[in-house]
Design a protein around this motif. Structure first.
Motif, PDB file in Angstrom:
ATOM      1  N   SER A   7       0.995  -1.148  -0.047  1.00 20.08           N
ATOM      2  CA  SER A   7       0.190  -0.215   0.074  1.00 20.08           C
ATOM      3  C   SER A   7       0.798   1.332   0.092  1.00 20.08           C
ATOM      4  O   SER A   7       2.257   1.258   0.388  1.00 20.08           O
ATOM      5  CB  SER A   7      -0.964  -0.097   1.370  1.00 20.08           C
ATOM      6  OG  SER A   7       0.010   0.294   2.369  1.00 20.08           O
ATOM      7  N   GLY A   8       0.240   2.369  -0.361  1.00 25.27           N
ATOM      8  CA  GLY A   8       0.997   3.536  -0.189  1.00 25.27           C
ATOM      9  C   GLY A   8       1.219   4.535  -1.496  1.00 25.27           C
ATOM     10  O   GLY A   8       1.716   5.445  -1.617  1.00 25.27           O
ATOM     11  N   GLY A   9       1.125   3.554  -2.441  1.00 26.33           N
ATOM     12  CA  GLY A   9       1.260   4.130  -3.703  1.00 26.33           C
ATOM     13  C   GLY A   9       0.422   5.422  -4.181  1.00 26.33           C
ATOM     14  O   GLY A   9      -0.907   5.029  -4.229  1.00 26.33           O
ATOM     15  N   VAL A  10       0.959   6.349  -4.851  1.00 24.13           N
ATOM     16  CA  VAL A  10       0.219   7.607  -5.125  1.00 24.13           C
ATOM     17  C   VAL A  10       0.923   8.265  -6.291  1.00 24.13           C
ATOM     18  O   VAL A  10       1.793   7.971  -6.771  1.00 24.13           O
ATOM     19  CB  VAL A  10      -0.154   8.560  -4.214  1.00 24.13           C
ATOM     20  CG1 VAL A  10      -1.009   7.712  -2.860  1.00 24.13           C
ATOM     21  CG2 VAL A  10       1.038   8.761  -3.446  1.00 24.13           C
ATOM     22  N   VAL A  11       0.024   9.464  -6.752  1.00 22.69           N
ATOM     23  CA  VAL A  11       0.987  10.303  -7.705  1.00 22.69           C
ATOM     24  C   VAL A  11       1.532  11.438  -6.922  1.00 22.69           C
ATOM     25  O   VAL A  11       0.934  11.943  -5.778  1.00 22.69           O
ATOM     26  CB  VAL A  11      -0.046  10.928  -8.587  1.00 22.69           C
ATOM     27  CG1 VAL A  11       0.678  12.073  -9.493  1.00 22.69           C
ATOM     28  CG2 VAL A  11      -1.039   9.900  -9.467  1.00 22.69           C
ATOM     29  N   VAL A  12       2.862  11.472  -7.089  1.00 24.85           N
ATOM     30  CA  VAL A  12       3.630  12.424  -6.450  1.00 24.85           C
ATOM     31  C   VAL A  12       4.337  13.191  -7.270  1.00 24.85           C
ATOM     32  O   VAL A  12       4.887  12.813  -8.468  1.00 24.85           O
ATOM     33  CB  VAL A  12       4.748  11.823  -5.306  1.00 24.85           C
ATOM     34  CG1 VAL A  12       5.578  10.789  -5.995  1.00 24.85           C
ATOM     35  CG2 VAL A  12       5.442  12.728  -4.486  1.00 24.85           C
ATOM     36  N   GLN A  13       4.895  14.498  -6.833  1.00 22.57           N
ATOM     37  CA  GLN A  13       5.748  15.428  -7.725  1.00 22.57           C
ATOM     38  C   GLN A  13       7.068  14.880  -7.531  1.00 22.57           C
ATOM     39  O   GLN A  13       7.681  14.704  -6.658  1.00 22.57           O
ATOM     40  CB  GLN A  13       5.384  16.885  -7.620  1.00 22.57           C
ATOM     41  CG  GLN A  13       4.081  17.182  -7.759  1.00 22.57           C
ATOM     42  CD  GLN A  13       3.733  18.811  -7.471  1.00 22.57           C
ATOM     43  OE1 GLN A  13       4.694  19.689  -6.698  1.00 22.57           O
ATOM     44  NE2 GLN A  13       2.678  19.447  -7.809  1.00 22.57           N
ATOM     45  N   PRO A  14       7.898  15.268  -8.708  1.00 23.07           N
ATOM     46  CA  PRO A  14       9.301  15.126  -8.776  1.00 23.07           C
ATOM     47  C   PRO A  14       9.639  15.914  -7.630  1.00 23.07           C
ATOM     48  O   PRO A  14       9.489  17.130  -7.296  1.00 23.07           O
ATOM     49  CB  PRO A  14       9.861  15.729 -10.026  1.00 23.07           C
ATOM     50  CG  PRO A  14       8.552  15.598 -10.939  1.00 23.07           C
ATOM     51  CD  PRO A  14       7.438  15.806 -10.015  1.00 23.07           C
TER      52      PRO A  14
END
Lengths: 122, 112
Positions: A7-14
């Motif tokens: 778990s924990g996967g998301v969209v994140v900025q560079p």
């Protein structure tokens, strides 16, 4: 039955940070080393990191060394991957995998989770 | 660093036999065990061969693994091909000089 649930996967900025978790069940967690393996979209498998059964030894791929930290909490049967300074090339499905060796690092991944998707994008 | 090289793709007809190679870049591939994983689209990898030539329970004996020290390579052989064998196959070992896992680039098997 061995189960590994990431778990924990998301969209994140560079440049951002993220912590992945893997909940393990069905085996004696603190007897086995654990790994993270990733797969970029449409690409092959890439080994990321290993942590020994007791957390005393950790190893990393060159591509993540100094940015990622693997850890485990044997009291919670859980594996973690702290990911810092994320880059677009870190975009991938991240699998946790159980090592087959009982009390040693065999580097044979006998059980895998279904993965959690990390997307690094602005 | 130790690397494993596989052909990008192979294809064969149902009922036939196919062999997928995995060549080590340096040292001896026989120094550490080689595993083979099958990955179907949308699924996690599963083991078809471990410790060079061992089959997990439930994997049919149509799957076999071997090591050839003279060519510094490992091979996965699948006999009596079935359409369900169509998948990506990855060899894997580790680099004992730096304690890092190593995967081959993967081979797409087409059964047609």
């Amino acid at each position: 039955e061995v189960q590994l649930v990431e778990s924990g996967g998301v969209v994140v900025q560079p440049g951002g940070s993220l912590r992945l978790s893997c909940a393990a069940s069905g085996f004696t967690f603190d007897d086995y080393a654990m790994h993270w393996v990733r797969q970029a979209p449409g690409k092959g498998l890439e080994w990321v990191s290993l942590i020994s059964w007791d957390g005393g030894s950790t190893y990393y791929a060159d591509s993540v060394k100094g940015r990622f930290t693997i850890s485990r909490d044997n009291s919670k049967n859980s594996l973690y991957l702290q990911m810092n300074s994320l880059r677009a090339e870190d975009t991938a499905l991240y699998y946790c995998a159980k090592d087959n060796g009982d009390g040693y690092n065999s580097y044979y991944f006998d059980y895998w989770g279904q993965g959690t998707l990390v997307t690094v994008s602005s | 660093n130790f690397m494993l090289t596989q052909p990008h793709s192979v294809s064969e007809s149902p009922g036939k036999t196919v062999t997928i190679s995995c060549t080590g870049s340096s040292g001896s591939i026989a120094s550490n065990y080689v595993q083979w994983y099958q990955q179907r689209p949308g699924s996690a990898p599963t083991t078809v061969i471990y410790e060079d030539n061992q089959r997990p329970s439930g994997v049919p004996d149509r799957f076999s693994g071997s090591i050839d020290s003279s060519s510094n390579s490992a091979s996965l052989t699948i006999s009596g091909l079935k359409t369900e064998d169509e998948a990506d196959y990855y060899c894997q070992s580790y680099d004992s000089s730096n304690q890092r896992g190593v995967f081959g680039g993967g081979t797409k098997l087409t059964v047609l």
